[in-house]
Write a protein that holds these residues in place. Sequence first.
Motif, PDB file in Angstrom:
ATOM      1  N   GLY A  84      32.589  29.686 -57.015  1.00 10.22           N
ATOM      2  CA  GLY A  84      31.851  30.088 -55.831  1.00 10.22           C
ATOM      3  C   GLY A  84      32.553  29.589 -54.646  1.00 10.22           C
ATOM      4  O   GLY A  84      33.640  28.986 -54.611  1.00 10.22           O
ATOM      5  N   PHE A  85      31.793  29.642 -53.367  1.00 10.42           N
ATOM      6  CA  PHE A  85      32.282  29.672 -52.180  1.00 10.42           C
ATOM      7  C   PHE A  85      31.419  28.709 -51.488  1.00 10.42           C
ATOM      8  O   PHE A  85      30.268  28.533 -51.624  1.00 10.42           O
ATOM      9  N   GLU A 148      25.372  25.901 -43.377  1.00  9.02           N
ATOM     10  CA  GLU A 148      26.205  25.750 -44.547  1.00  9.02           C
ATOM     11  C   GLU A 148      25.568  26.512 -45.657  1.00  9.02           C
ATOM     12  O   GLU A 148      24.405  26.350 -46.261  1.00  9.02           O
ATOM     13  N   HIS A 149      26.297  27.371 -46.148  1.00  8.25           N
ATOM     14  CA  HIS A 149      25.943  28.369 -47.191  1.00  8.25           C
ATOM     15  C   HIS A 149      26.604  28.275 -48.436  1.00  8.25           C
ATOM     16  O   HIS A 149      27.970  28.121 -48.255  1.00  8.25           O
ATOM     17  N   ASP A 150      26.204  28.057 -49.410  1.00  6.83           N
ATOM     18  CA  ASP A 150      26.603  28.019 -50.758  1.00  6.83           C
ATOM     19  C   ASP A 150      26.556  29.260 -51.602  1.00  6.83           C
ATOM     20  O   ASP A 150      25.287  29.748 -51.644  1.00  6.83           O
ATOM     21  N   LEU A 151      27.605  29.785 -51.951  1.00  9.33           N
ATOM     22  CA  LEU A 151      27.543  31.059 -52.658  1.00  9.33           C
ATOM     23  C   LEU A 151      28.042  31.072 -54.128  1.00  9.33           C
ATOM     24  O   LEU A 151      29.157  30.280 -54.148  1.00  9.33           O
ATOM     25  N   SER A 160      21.247  26.929 -48.688  1.00 10.26           N
ATOM     26  CA  SER A 160      21.758  27.256 -47.255  1.00 10.26           C
ATOM     27  C   SER A 160      20.735  26.146 -46.698  1.00 10.26           C
ATOM     28  O   SER A 160      19.810  25.719 -46.716  1.00 10.26           O
ATOM     29  N   SER A 161      21.490  25.537 -45.306  1.00 12.55           N
ATOM     30  CA  SER A 161      20.862  24.677 -44.537  1.00 12.55           C
ATOM     31  C   SER A 161      21.605  25.049 -43.190  1.00 12.55           C
ATOM     32  O   SER A 161      22.483  25.468 -43.004  1.00 12.55           O
ATOM     33  N   ILE A 197      34.942  36.799 -49.834  1.00 11.91           N
ATOM     34  CA  ILE A 197      33.640  36.885 -49.681  1.00 11.91           C
ATOM     35  C   ILE A 197      33.079  38.165 -49.106  1.00 11.91           C
ATOM     36  O   ILE A 197      31.910  38.411 -49.530  1.00 11.91           O
ATOM     37  N   GLY A 198      33.598  38.560 -47.854  1.00 14.23           N
ATOM     38  CA  GLY A 198      33.258  39.800 -47.387  1.00 14.23           C
ATOM     39  C   GLY A 198      33.311  40.933 -48.329  1.00 14.23           C
ATOM     40  O   GLY A 198      32.182  41.705 -48.471  1.00 14.23           O
ATOM     41  N   THR A 199      34.138  41.088 -49.316  1.00 12.76           N
ATOM     42  CA  THR A 199      33.939  42.204 -50.358  1.00 12.76           C
ATOM     43  C   THR A 199      32.938  42.003 -51.380  1.00 12.76           C
ATOM     44  O   THR A 199      31.998  42.943 -51.689  1.00 12.76           O
ATOM     45  N   LEU A 200      32.543  40.862 -51.832  1.00 13.63           N
ATOM     46  CA  LEU A 200      31.626  40.262 -52.625  1.00 13.63           C
ATOM     47  C   LEU A 200      30.175  40.716 -51.826  1.00 13.63           C
ATOM     48  O   LEU A 200      29.224  41.033 -52.483  1.00 13.63           O
TER      49      LEU A 200
END
Length: 492
Positions: A84-85, A148-151, A160-161, A197-200
């Motif tokens: 993940g990211f 802060e986003h976790d993907l 997210s926060s 990330i953008g493509t996903l």
Amino acid sequence: MPRRPMRMSEAAKAALATALQKLRTDLQAPSGFPEPVLAAAEAAARSPRLPDKDATDLPLFTIDPPGSKDLDQAMHLERRPGGGFRVHYAIADVAAFVTAGDALDTEARKRIVTLYFPDGKVPLHPPVLSEGAASLLPDQKVPALLWEHDLDAHGEVTRSSVSRALVRSRAKLDYAGVQQAIDSGTAEESVALLRDIGTLREAVEAERGGISLSLPDQEVTFEDGSFRLSYRAASAVDGWNEQISLMTGMVAARMMLDGGPGILRTQDRAPTHEVTRLHHIAQGLGIDWPHHVSYAELIRSLDPHRQKHAAFLHEAAGALLLKSVYKSFPDHDHIPAETVHAAIAAPYTHCTAPLRRLVDRYAGELCVAVCADREAPEWVLAALGDLPTRMEKAKGSAADRQSVDLVEAALLMDRVGSTFDAVVIDTDAERAQPNPREGQVQLAEPAVLGRVTSAAVDLELGASARVTLERADPAFPDKNRRVLFSLVQEHG
């Protein structure tokens, strides 16, 4: 959704200077800031309210057009251990400089948004803030709202926060440079991850039925006494960058829906007659749109490098943007019945451009309060009920549309009397007129719009036509009739 971009050469600006100034006057665009507002901005720039959290070690970067100074967003992208990211996304903290009820706030509530014209802009905040102390320019410490986003590995948000933090951008990048670096394999990992990330996120968008319009820039030049129009298609980086902003706007909307007061940007689904109209436009422009293909699928299939596709995308953008509205709610018990933005296919809010749009300051503040598990500030709650009405009074869309109309009139000035191939994209029948003899056409080349009249036959929506240019006058007092055609014949 992006606004319709336009770029203009210095020669074209000079040739249209009088008409552009009249456009600003007609829209009552401010010509400058009052002295008390400028003085308040200078004072605020010297002593912003600084947060306790220090995140200046985070190597953020910005991506904006060359020459831009009002930088709202900066990001840092990284892979997470185990897959993940993580996306760090810093948004300019305007509330660190502007106090509710002060001269800066009062002026911003009058202006509502930054207005963009082909020859420049009318900013929401004085440049000492918007292009200086509050902007996320490189190598300066700036208060920000740090998301802060976790993907996960598929690009879905898992956590997210957002909180206040002091940040420092390391680099000011532009779209073309980032695209070249990613394509050549020379980009740093944090920058290169924008493609991953953008493509996903684009795939996630397609799965939920969302639409992102990749609008090409209009390039207007003035050579040998004539105006010329060309298009520059957006790069893939434009779309990937937009996905980070859209993701944050969706997360922010969900936070407010789950946590209490909020303000959303909503949009109803396109009515049947609008979809039918767009089918006719596509047919007239030679775009194949089978009935089993959804609107979202069609938009994603179009190539903005092709002029007729670009024309359809512009028309589709206009159809979509006009129907978006703001809705606020004071608490969880009064959430509006409809919360979804149809084009995005999810709840959504504006929160990533506070230097250029008033509402974003309030939305960001509400999300900070939710994440801190505290009540929103009283100045936010007091403004919330009036904010949708105020935002609807913004003149940004009018400035965009009338700028385009003016430029299109200039583009055709020396072709009055010429005949063009066109498609009828609107008629008086849509306004319940029994004999539709007036409407709007879109030319095949160049891809511009104009009013059309017919002396002998009714206009038929979606029909191919030959039209004669009767008038093209950037200074014509009726902005809706600066470009006027007469029908020669319809081809059906």
